[in-house]
Design an enzyme around this catalytic site. Structure first.
Site: not given
Length: 414
Positions: A263, A265, A306, A332-333
């Site tokens: 599977e 990705g 990550y 804003c962060e």
């Protein structure tokens, strides 16, 4: 001869469609698909199910359908989206985590392959629908993957049924009369050590032997691709040689040919994607030069979530003198894409390209700070196609119900 998108064309696309912008190269997707199928060409029955969650634009799903791939889904919405491509429901596998029995039953009505990852739901589903074949997801208790957030097959993972609970699975099958037609695992993303992965496959083979009517074994995926020059990645060709030989031996031992499934990705779409952002401001502080782009973790969260690396090039000035920049966004962060990164000299209005932006980038984007989602473009056979329009304020307001506060105020006055 295939035509791949080049840096000059990427800059033209940014000028044509605006920024920020995602661009996907179907030639790279197809070459990765063929590379994986070639690596397992000695297996009589191989099926690749593209992991929809990596990049779910309907045109990407249709492209995989045309390649002959199946689709790996994790929600009823992904199943419904996949079905709009016209794909045969039997070519879809549904592997949710912690969803309700009701959702699984609704998906089962659509005719797709069900994959269950916990004993409670397995028993309930078996009692109510023993006639529907089910795959079971096993937790092999193997720590694999690039970091703890993307390692999903270890002993403390919320995913899968523990290998130590296989006797419980067999008891459920015996009590309900249900048919287990597949065994599945997924150890995690960014797998480097194929020996660790192969150890997990042996665990899955041991489990599969205990069920007499399986049609397939799904080994998940998580194969690592290079993120920069010289970066290490999963040796797919070596894995293909070793696992194919072992799988063919297992089929002989088992007494019939079964299907080997993956599977993938990220392996299929990561390198095919480029994310283009324009530089708003170049800001020099006492110790750092910041390149502020017209994006943020609302569009590309992987570096912040990550600690993932995305190679960044200045496609407006590719031959310029290298300098060191911290590339940051407009949220804003703190939304730092790269710290103290060596990049060709950046000026305001330059377009930067974030590489390996095909997987888990747009699919994890949001409207944080009420910013619009970017447009998406597919580059196919030398032509560019707009496959998602840039959002507008109307899109953000869509489905919001507006209360008329003035009417209530006027009523109170009366």
């Amino acid at each position: 001869m295939k035509i791949t998108v080049e840096k000059v064309q990427l800059l033209e696309l940014a000028n044509k469609y605006g920024s920020p912008l995602y661009v996907y190269d179907t030639d790279k997707i197809e070459s990765q698909y063929n590379r994986l199928t070639d690596a397992f060409s000695s297996v009589k029955s191989l099926k690749l199910n593209y992991a929809v969650k990596a990049l779910s634009n309907i045109n990407i799903l249709k492209f995989f359908k045309n390649l002959g791939a199946g689709l790996d889904t994790v929600s009823i919405q992904e199943v419904q989206l996949s079905l709009t491509t016209g794909i045969d429901p039997k070519k879809i596998i549904y592997t949710p985590n912690g969803v309700s029995l009701t959702e699984i039953e609704e998906v089962a009505k659509l005719g797709v392959q069900i994959n269950i990852d916990n004993l409670s739901i397995l028993e309930l589903f078996g009692q109510k629908h023993p006639e529907i074949p089910v795959c079971v997801r096993i937790n092999p208790h193997i720590m694999a993957g690039g970091n703890s957030k993307i390692s999903v097959g270890h002993i403390d993972s919320k995913f899968g049924i523990s290998i130590h609970q296989v006797p419980h699975i067999k008891r459920v099958v015996e009590n309900t009369g249900m048919n287990i037609n597949g065994i599945h695992m997924h150890t995690g993303s960014d797998i480097l050590d194929i020996d660790t992965f192969l150890r997990a496959t042996e665990i899955l083979f041991d489990v599969a032997k205990q069920f007499k009517n399986i049609d397939f074994i799904d080994f998940g995926s998580g194969f690592k691709v290079p993120y920069k020059e010289g970066d290490i990645s999963t040796d797919i060709e070596q894995l293909g040689l070793q696992l194919s030989e072992r799988f063919n031996e297992f089929c002989i031992e088992y007494g019939k040919e079964i299907t080997l499934m993956f599977e993938p990705g990220k392996f299929l779409v990561s390198q095919a994607g480029s994310f283009l952002a324009k530089v708003n401001v170049v800001k020099q502080t006492t110790s750092t030069v910041f390149a502020h782009v017209d994006s943020g973790f609302n569009h590309l969260v992987r570096p912040m979530m990550y600690d993932s690396y995305h190679h960044i090039t200045n496609i407006s000035n590719p031959t310029g003198r290298d300098r060191y920049y911290s590339v940051v966004g407009y949220i804003c962060e703190t939304d730092t894409f790269a710290s103290n990164r060596r990049i060709a000299e950046i000026s305001e209005e330059d377009v930067l390209c974030f590489h390996n932006a095909g997987a888990y980038c747009f699919s994890m984007a949001s409207n944080y700070n009420s910013r619009y989602l970017p447009a998406e473009v597919m580059f196919h056979d030398g032509k560019d196609y707009l496959i998602r329009k840039r959002q507008t304020l109307t899109d953000i307001l869509n489905n919001q119900e507006i209360i008329d506060f003035s009417a209530r105020k006027n009523q109170q006055k009366k």
